[in-house]
Design a protein around this motif. Structure first.
Motif, PDB file in Angstrom:
ATOM      1  N   TRP A  48     -97.975  18.527  16.854  1.00 50.05           N
ATOM      2  CA  TRP A  48     -97.459  17.993  15.596  1.00 50.05           C
ATOM      3  C   TRP A  48     -95.940  17.984  15.608  1.00 50.05           C
ATOM      4  CZ3 TRP A  48    -100.715  15.366  12.804  1.00 50.05           C
ATOM      5  CH2 TRP A  48    -100.332  14.913  11.536  1.00 50.05           C
ATOM      6  N   GLY A  49     -95.368  17.340  14.605  1.00 44.96           N
ATOM      7  CA  GLY A  49     -93.926  17.364  14.421  1.00 44.96           C
ATOM      8  C   GLY A  49     -93.184  16.552  15.474  1.00 44.96           C
ATOM      9  N   ASN A  50     -91.868  16.749  15.505  1.00 41.23           N
ATOM     10  CA  ASN A  50     -90.972  16.053  16.422  1.00 41.23           C
ATOM     11  C   ASN A  50     -91.058  16.731  17.787  1.00 41.23           C
ATOM     12  OD1 ASN A  50     -88.920  14.610  17.607  1.00 41.23           O
ATOM     13  ND2 ASN A  50     -87.283  15.528  16.393  1.00 41.23           N
ATOM     14  N   THR A  51     -92.130  16.443  18.503  1.00 43.20           N
ATOM     15  CA  THR A  51     -92.476  17.189  19.714  1.00 43.20           C
ATOM     16  C   THR A  51     -92.590  16.270  20.911  1.00 43.20           C
ATOM     17  OG1 THR A  51     -93.673  18.894  18.472  1.00 43.20           O
ATOM     18  CG2 THR A  51     -94.251  18.636  20.789  1.00 43.20           C
ATOM     19  N   SER A  52     -91.891  16.643  21.994  1.00 40.23           N
ATOM     20  CA  SER A  52     -92.046  15.923  23.256  1.00 40.23           C
ATOM     21  C   SER A  52     -92.565  16.891  24.319  1.00 40.23           C
ATOM     22  CB  SER A  52     -90.724  15.307  23.706  1.00 40.23           C
ATOM     23  OG  SER A  52     -89.751  16.295  23.955  1.00 40.23           O
ATOM     24  N   ILE A  53     -93.541  16.443  25.082  1.00 37.59           N
ATOM     25  CA  ILE A  53     -94.165  17.234  26.141  1.00 37.59           C
ATOM     26  C   ILE A  53     -94.101  16.416  27.419  1.00 37.59           C
ATOM     27  CG2 ILE A  53     -96.298  18.322  26.940  1.00 37.59           C
ATOM     28  CD1 ILE A  53     -97.059  18.693  23.991  1.00 37.59           C
ATOM     29  N   GLY A  54     -93.673  17.036  28.511  1.00 41.37           N
ATOM     30  CA  GLY A  54     -93.471  16.326  29.762  1.00 41.37           C
ATOM     31  C   GLY A  54     -94.739  16.033  30.529  1.00 41.37           C
ATOM     32  N   LYS A  55     -94.583  15.903  31.833  1.00 43.88           N
ATOM     33  CA  LYS A  55     -95.675  15.505  32.713  1.00 43.88           C
ATOM     34  C   LYS A  55     -96.521  16.694  33.159  1.00 43.88           C
ATOM     35  CE  LYS A  55     -92.947  11.696  34.666  1.00 43.88           C
ATOM     36  NZ  LYS A  55     -92.372  11.122  35.910  1.00 43.88           N
ATOM     37  N   ASP A  56     -97.793  16.418  33.378  1.00 40.36           N
ATOM     38  CA  ASP A  56     -98.713  17.349  34.047  1.00 40.36           C
ATOM     39  C   ASP A  56     -98.807  18.711  33.372  1.00 40.36           C
ATOM     40  OD1 ASP A  56     -99.311  15.467  36.129  1.00 40.36           O
ATOM     41  OD2 ASP A  56     -97.369  15.938  37.033  1.00 40.36           O
ATOM     42  N   CYS A  57     -98.713  18.729  32.071  1.00 32.58           N
ATOM     43  CA  CYS A  57     -98.916  19.963  31.314  1.00 32.58           C
ATOM     44  C   CYS A  57    -100.393  20.097  30.932  1.00 32.58           C
ATOM     45  CB  CYS A  57     -98.059  19.973  30.048  1.00 32.58           C
ATOM     46  SG  CYS A  57     -96.277  20.040  30.365  1.00 32.58           S
ATOM     47  N   GLN A  58    -100.789  21.310  30.571  1.00 32.91           N
ATOM     48  CA  GLN A  58    -102.129  21.545  30.044  1.00 32.91           C
ATOM     49  C   GLN A  58    -102.020  22.339  28.755  1.00 32.91           C
ATOM     50  OE1 GLN A  58    -105.766  22.001  32.180  1.00 32.91           O
ATOM     51  NE2 GLN A  58    -104.695  22.267  34.128  1.00 32.91           N
ATOM     52  N   ILE A  59    -102.604  21.784  27.699  1.00 33.61           N
ATOM     53  CA  ILE A  59    -102.611  22.419  26.381  1.00 33.61           C
ATOM     54  C   ILE A  59    -104.054  22.799  26.081  1.00 33.61           C
ATOM     55  CG2 ILE A  59    -101.802  22.235  24.011  1.00 33.61           C
ATOM     56  CD1 ILE A  59     -99.655  21.554  26.138  1.00 33.61           C
ATOM     57  N   PHE A  60    -104.359  24.089  26.109  1.00 33.37           N
ATOM     58  CA  PHE A  60    -105.747  24.543  26.034  1.00 33.37           C
ATOM     59  C   PHE A  60    -106.251  24.610  24.580  1.00 33.37           C
ATOM     60  CE2 PHE A  60    -105.267  25.210  30.428  1.00 33.37           C
ATOM     61  CZ  PHE A  60    -106.533  25.407  30.964  1.00 33.37           C
ATOM     62  N   PRO A  61    -107.561  24.835  24.398  1.00 33.00           N
ATOM     63  CA  PRO A  61    -108.156  24.771  23.064  1.00 33.00           C
ATOM     64  C   PRO A  61    -107.461  25.666  22.046  1.00 33.00           C
ATOM     65  CG  PRO A  61    -109.893  24.803  24.700  1.00 33.00           C
ATOM     66  CD  PRO A  61    -108.609  25.030  25.435  1.00 33.00           C
ATOM     67  N   PHE A  62    -107.283  25.099  20.861  1.00 29.64           N
ATOM     68  CA  PHE A  62    -106.754  25.781  19.679  1.00 29.64           C
ATOM     69  C   PHE A  62    -105.271  26.141  19.795  1.00 29.64           C
ATOM     70  CE2 PHE A  62    -111.321  26.533  19.790  1.00 29.64           C
ATOM     71  CZ  PHE A  62    -111.694  26.000  18.563  1.00 29.64           C
ATOM     72  N   ALA A  63    -104.597  25.661  20.825  1.00 24.33           N
ATOM     73  CA  ALA A  63    -103.142  25.805  20.868  1.00 24.33           C
ATOM     74  C   ALA A  63    -102.527  24.932  19.779  1.00 24.33           C
ATOM     75  CB  ALA A  63    -102.606  25.410  22.237  1.00 24.33           C
ATOM     76  N   SER A  64    -101.388  25.386  19.243  1.00 28.08           N
ATOM     77  CA  SER A  64    -100.688  24.665  18.179  1.00 28.08           C
ATOM     78  C   SER A  64     -99.222  24.526  18.573  1.00 28.08           C
ATOM     79  CB  SER A  64    -100.809  25.419  16.851  1.00 28.08           C
ATOM     80  OG  SER A  64    -100.020  24.818  15.851  1.00 28.08           O
ATOM     81  N   ILE A  65     -98.801  23.300  18.780  1.00 27.23           N
ATOM     82  CA  ILE A  65     -97.441  23.047  19.262  1.00 27.23           C
ATOM     83  C   ILE A  65     -96.707  22.122  18.299  1.00 27.23           C
ATOM     84  CG2 ILE A  65     -96.061  22.069  21.138  1.00 27.23           C
ATOM     85  CD1 ILE A  65     -98.236  22.895  23.054  1.00 27.23           C
ATOM     86  N   GLY A  66     -95.528  22.571  17.862  1.00 28.82           N
ATOM     87  CA  GLY A  66     -94.661  21.712  17.055  1.00 28.82           C
ATOM     88  C   GLY A  66     -94.775  21.872  15.559  1.00 28.82           C
ATOM     89  N   MET A  67     -95.589  22.810  15.092  1.00 27.78           N
ATOM     90  CA  MET A  67     -95.706  22.978  13.651  1.00 27.78           C
ATOM     91  C   MET A  67     -94.407  23.536  13.066  1.00 27.78           C
ATOM     92  SD  MET A  67     -98.603  21.772  12.728  1.00 27.78           S
ATOM     93  CE  MET A  67     -98.792  22.390  11.064  1.00 27.78           C
ATOM     94  N   GLN A  68     -94.258  23.372  11.775  1.00 31.70           N
ATOM     95  CA  GLN A  68     -93.039  23.765  11.070  1.00 31.70           C
ATOM     96  C   GLN A  68     -92.683  25.218  11.338  1.00 31.70           C
ATOM     97  OE1 GLN A  68     -92.669  22.499   6.887  1.00 31.70           O
ATOM     98  NE2 GLN A  68     -92.159  24.618   6.392  1.00 31.70           N
ATOM     99  N   THR A  69     -91.392  25.470  11.466  1.00 26.91           N
ATOM    100  CA  THR A  69     -90.890  26.826  11.643  1.00 26.91           C
ATOM    101  C   THR A  69     -91.415  27.767  10.554  1.00 26.91           C
ATOM    102  OG1 THR A  69     -88.874  28.172  11.662  1.00 26.91           O
ATOM    103  CG2 THR A  69     -88.814  26.192  10.329  1.00 26.91           C
ATOM    104  N   GLN A  70     -91.541  29.037  10.901  1.00 25.81           N
ATOM    105  CA  GLN A  70     -91.881  30.060   9.913  1.00 25.81           C
ATOM    106  C   GLN A  70     -90.634  30.701   9.309  1.00 25.81           C
ATOM    107  OE1 GLN A  70     -95.517  32.471  11.204  1.00 25.81           O
ATOM    108  NE2 GLN A  70     -94.953  31.496  13.133  1.00 25.81           N
ATOM    109  N   ASP A  71     -89.490  30.207   9.709  1.00 25.39           N
ATOM    110  CA  ASP A  71     -88.209  30.709   9.202  1.00 25.39           C
ATOM    111  C   ASP A  71     -88.037  30.303   7.741  1.00 25.39           C
ATOM    112  OD1 ASP A  71     -85.592  31.454   8.743  1.00 25.39           O
ATOM    113  OD2 ASP A  71     -84.799  30.491  10.553  1.00 25.39           O
ATOM    114  N   LEU A  72     -87.812  31.262   6.863  1.00 24.92           N
ATOM    115  CA  LEU A  72     -87.660  30.972   5.438  1.00 24.92           C
ATOM    116  C   LEU A  72     -86.368  30.223   5.132  1.00 24.92           C
ATOM    117  CD1 LEU A  72     -88.941  34.335   3.885  1.00 24.92           C
ATOM    118  CD2 LEU A  72     -90.189  32.194   4.215  1.00 24.92           C
TER     119      LEU A  72
END
Length: 263
Positions: A48-72
């Motif tokens: 999600w979000g403004n996310t770029s992922i390069g070549k030949d990566c593997q994102i396994f089940p239930f991983a979450s990439i690019g969600m909004q920061t938890q910083d208040l």
């Protein structure tokens, strides 16, 4: 729809996927995602979000990439995540976007983050890093190349700096910077030894190992404070080695202090 994409996957039409990207069942990919050739998104993963992922990566089940920061301190805008090539993110890994508009959480190439790991906002991870199960990087952590981090809930405090070719033992609590070439362990983590096995596996020569051994003894076995140890190394026969120069540069730039008691 491409044969590489499961019919139950939810992919925004604005997302940019290379033609050979694989997407598993029930995966979700948002409109700003950019995913490079050869990457595989396993079932139930979320990009999600403004996310770029390069070549030949593997994102396994239930991983979450690019969600909004938890910083208040987040005030909106379009911060994001930049990820290089050949990375593996195992089950339930979470990688948060940066906090400020235009900033990025960044991960380099050839990294392995095992299950339940977390990379917080604005972190900068280099290349060839291995983080075992349950490692958590708080916000603004910097990790240099070839670092190894044991799992079991190891936590890296925000703004800490982890040096290249160091190793951190499992279940550790890292509150201060871990310099290059060292082995840290404990709660709080302290320098126990130099990373002998890891450095030998990486092909360090006997001459390089001698320099690192001298650095370790000077900083952690002679009762010197940080500045005294730096001066001792600068005046030694190892002063012109690359190992001494990089270690001194790390020590001189440390803002949180060095793990092991030197301030």
């Amino acid at each position: 729809m491409s044969g590489n994409i499961h019919p139950t996957a939810v992919i925004d039409p604005k997302a940019e996927l290379a033609s050979d990207v694989e997407v598993g069942a029930y995966a979700v990919i948002g409109p700003q995602a950019k995913i490079g050739s050869g990457t595989k998104i396993w079932h139930h993963a979320s990009i999600w979000g403004n996310t770029s992922i390069g070549k030949d990566c593997q994102i396994f089940p239930f991983a979450s990439i690019g969600m909004q920061t938890q910083d208040l301190k987040f005030k909106g805008g379009n911060p994001g995540v930049k990820i290089g090539d050949r990375n593996v993110f195992r089950e339930y890994v979470s990688i948060n976007a940066a906090t400020n508009d235009g900033d990025f959480t960044e991960i380099g190439n050839d990294n392995l983050l095992l299950a339940y790991g977390h990379v917080g906002h604005c972190c900068k991870l280099g290349n060839n890093i291995i983080a075992s199960n349950g490692v958590a990087f708080a916000g603004h952590v910097v990790v240099e190349d070839h670092a190894g981090i044991g799992g079991g809930g190891t936590g890296i405090h925000q703004f800490c700096h982890v040096g290249r070719h160091c190793f951190i033992g499992g279940c550790s609590k890292v509150e201060q910077d871990v310099p290059p070439f060292m082995l840290a362990d404990g709660n709080p983590a302290k320098i126990r030894m130099f990373n002998k096995v890891g450095l030998e596996r990486a092909g360090y020569t006997p001459e390089q190992m001698s320099a690192i051994k001298f650095i370790f003894r000077t900083f952690y076995r002679q009762g010197l404070n940080r500045q005294q140890a730096i001066e001792a190394i600068k005046s030694s026969s190892f002063a012109d080695t690359q190992e001494a120069k990089s270690y001194i540069a790390f020590a001189e730039s440390s803002e949180r202090g060095l793990a092991g008691g030197n301030k």
